[in-house]
Design a protein around this motif. Structure first.
Motif, PDB file in Angstrom:
ATOM      1  N   ARG A 297       0.833  -1.205   0.000  1.00  0.00           N
ATOM      2  CA  ARG A 297       0.000   0.000   0.000  1.00  0.00           C
ATOM      3  C   ARG A 297       0.866   1.253   0.000  1.00  0.00           C
ATOM      4  O   ARG A 297       0.534   2.249  -0.653  1.00  0.00           O
ATOM      5  CB  ARG A 297      -0.936  -0.004   1.216  1.00  0.00           C
ATOM      6  N   THR A 298       1.981   1.211   0.737  1.00  0.00           N
ATOM      7  CA  THR A 298       2.913   2.343   0.703  1.00  0.00           C
ATOM      8  C   THR A 298       3.532   2.481  -0.679  1.00  0.00           C
ATOM      9  O   THR A 298       3.656   3.591  -1.211  1.00  0.00           O
ATOM     10  CB  THR A 298       4.026   2.150   1.755  1.00  0.00           C
ATOM     11  N   VAL A 299       3.910   1.353  -1.292  1.00  0.00           N
ATOM     12  CA  VAL A 299       4.462   1.374  -2.643  1.00  0.00           C
ATOM     13  C   VAL A 299       3.448   1.967  -3.620  1.00  0.00           C
ATOM     14  O   VAL A 299       3.797   2.769  -4.500  1.00  0.00           O
ATOM     15  CB  VAL A 299       4.877  -0.049  -3.087  1.00  0.00           C
ATOM     16  N   LEU A 300       2.175   1.603  -3.466  1.00  0.00           N
ATOM     17  CA  LEU A 300       1.125   2.121  -4.341  1.00  0.00           C
ATOM     18  C   LEU A 300       1.002   3.635  -4.208  1.00  0.00           C
ATOM     19  O   LEU A 300       0.966   4.363  -5.212  1.00  0.00           O
ATOM     20  CB  LEU A 300      -0.201   1.449  -4.006  1.00  0.00           C
ATOM     21  N   ALA A 301       0.944   4.129  -2.961  1.00  0.00           N
ATOM     22  CA  ALA A 301       0.811   5.572  -2.741  1.00  0.00           C
ATOM     23  C   ALA A 301       2.010   6.330  -3.310  1.00  0.00           C
ATOM     24  O   ALA A 301       1.859   7.356  -3.990  1.00  0.00           O
ATOM     25  CB  ALA A 301       0.653   5.859  -1.251  1.00  0.00           C
ATOM     26  N   GLU A 302       3.213   5.825  -3.034  1.00  0.00           N
ATOM     27  CA  GLU A 302       4.424   6.500  -3.510  1.00  0.00           C
ATOM     28  C   GLU A 302       4.550   6.413  -5.029  1.00  0.00           C
ATOM     29  O   GLU A 302       4.899   7.388  -5.695  1.00  0.00           O
ATOM     30  CB  GLU A 302       5.656   5.860  -2.857  1.00  0.00           C
ATOM     31  N   GLY A 303       4.291   5.223  -5.573  1.00  0.00           N
ATOM     32  CA  GLY A 303       4.464   5.032  -7.007  1.00  0.00           C
ATOM     33  C   GLY A 303       3.470   5.826  -7.825  1.00  0.00           C
ATOM     34  O   GLY A 303       3.818   6.377  -8.871  1.00  0.00           O
ATOM     35  N   ARG A 304       2.232   5.884  -7.356  1.00  0.00           N
ATOM     36  CA  ARG A 304       1.210   6.614  -8.121  1.00  0.00           C
ATOM     37  C   ARG A 304       1.581   8.095  -8.256  1.00  0.00           C
ATOM     38  O   ARG A 304       1.552   8.645  -9.363  1.00  0.00           O
ATOM     39  CB  ARG A 304      -0.147   6.459  -7.438  1.00  0.00           C
ATOM     40  N   VAL A 305       1.949   8.742  -7.145  1.00  0.00           N
ATOM     41  CA  VAL A 305       2.257  10.172  -7.240  1.00  0.00           C
ATOM     42  C   VAL A 305       3.547  10.406  -8.039  1.00  0.00           C
ATOM     43  O   VAL A 305       3.668  11.401  -8.762  1.00  0.00           O
ATOM     44  CB  VAL A 305       2.339  10.824  -5.841  1.00  0.00           C
TER      45      VAL A 305
END
Length: 385
Positions: A297-305
């Protein structure tokens, strides 16, 4: 797209709209020369990053030091804003002796890429208490600037004025995984893509370079995964920076080129492909393999932005903006910006988990292939001798 996907997309865009792009700048009084203060400010920048990284709802954390002025940029959610205490942050009140010791080790690695006059070795207080005392004497003066993350350009991507067109009819070869009729030699394309990546990295050889499959979309869940893994707050980045052999910088990125998506890994300072295969490469693979749902979930938040920021940069630079429609025509996908953004905005943790498995399979094969090539070269040298 089903109702569930629509709900996920709505939740993702709502979350993005709540983010603020925050810049914290710390000015310290000028000395008869800023260089004596630079090591102190440099370690303070690292420790500020550690403390900020603990805030809930924070992403896209980066730090920069020019002379004795520290600039830290990050995105912050409403939940994170309620926990941001700038005065306590500047005092480094949450820094532990273990944090202090670890960031000293990271600075020792970073020294390898800095001019001798800016290196930290032998120029820092020996204890955290002494460091805090000297840091307070610099009288750091903060300024805080906040702007909405969702700019007008991002709004155009998130709220397209017209519905997306139907996806093109594409025929894929089951044995090669590439679109039929492209007629591109894989070895030639691989060599050209590697040469392009070397130009991008200033002539340095990437620590790892592999083919990630056909280019079905310019940005994808794989783009989000790689960008998120490379972010400061990802479990991969944090674990590689801990312990007696920290890594200062590791970046994984995908590189769309003609008909295929390539994946590259670079470290800073550069360790070289052989050292990467012997140590950092296997460590990286094991950490990525062990990531659970919370870490993803952290990877998703960081990667998306990160990918959305890159997207806006591409749209604002004519040479790169022209490259995307060219690849779209070659590979049969839409070049409409809102369509290109959809895989990023719609990406879920489940998508990242599937991409993680595919990436690790290709990553492991490439590590073994490179190691086998090295063994063959050694054997050839021995026979020649």
């Amino acid at each position: 797209m089903g109702d569930g996907a629509m709900d996920l997309t709505h939740a993702g865009t709502t979350e993005l709209r709540g983010l603020e792009r925050t810049t914290l700048t710390l000015h310290t009084p000028r000395h008869p020369g800023w260089r004596p203060v630079f090591p102190l400010a440099h370690l303070a920048e690292h420790l500020l990053g550690r403390e900020l990284g603990r805030l809930p709802g924070l992403s896209a954390l980066t730090g920069h030091l020019r002379k004795d002025v520290i600039t830290v940029r990050f995105l912050l959610s409403p939940a994170g804003r309620t926990h941001l205490d700038v005065d306590r942050l500047i005092e480094l009140a949450g820094t532990s002796p273990a944090d202090f010791a670890q960031e000293q080790r990271v600075l020792a690695v970073e020294d390898a890429i800095l001019p001798e006059a800016l290196r930290s070795a032998g120029r820092l207080p020996a204890s955290l208490d002494r460091f805090r005392e000297e840091w307070r004497r610099t009288e750091p003066r903060p300024t805080l600037d906040r702007q909405p993350f969702v700019s007008s350009r991002l709004s155009e991507l998130m709220d397209p004025a017209t519905p997306p067109p139907s996806p093109p009819d594409r025929t894929v070869s089951a044995d090669t995984g590439t679109t039929l009729g492209r007629g591109t030699d894989e070895r030639q394309e691989y060599a050209e893509a590697l040469a392009a990546v070397r130009r991008r990295t200033g002539g340095r050889e990437p620590e790892l370079f592999l083919c990630g499959g056909p280019l079905d979309q310019y940005w994808s869940a794989m783009s989000v995964l790689l960008a998120g893994l490379s972010a400061y707050r990802s479990a991969l980045f944090r674990q590689l920076r801990e312990g007696p052999r920290p890594v200062y910088f590791l970046k994984l990125f995908d590189f769309p080129w003609r008909s295929r998506r390539y994946v590259a890994c670079v470290t800073r300072p550069s360790v070289g492909p052989a050292a990467f295969r012997a140590d950092i490469g296997p460590r990286t693979g094991e950490i990525v393999r062990s990531l659970g749902s919370a870490e993803l979930r952290t990877v998703l938040a960081e990667g998306r932005v990160a990918v959305l920021d890159e997207f806006v940069a591409v749209l604002d630079r004519p040479p790169r903006r022209a490259w995307v429609p060219l690849l779209a025509r070659l590979n049969g996908f839409s070049a409409r910006p809102a369509d290109l953004a959809r895989p990023v905005l719609d990406c879920t943790v489940d998508d990242l988990a599937r991409c993680r498995d595919a990436f690790l399979a290709a990553y492991t094969r490439q590590l073994h292939r490179d190691a086998g090539e090295d063994t063959g070269k050694v054997k050839e040298k021995g026979e020649a001798a």
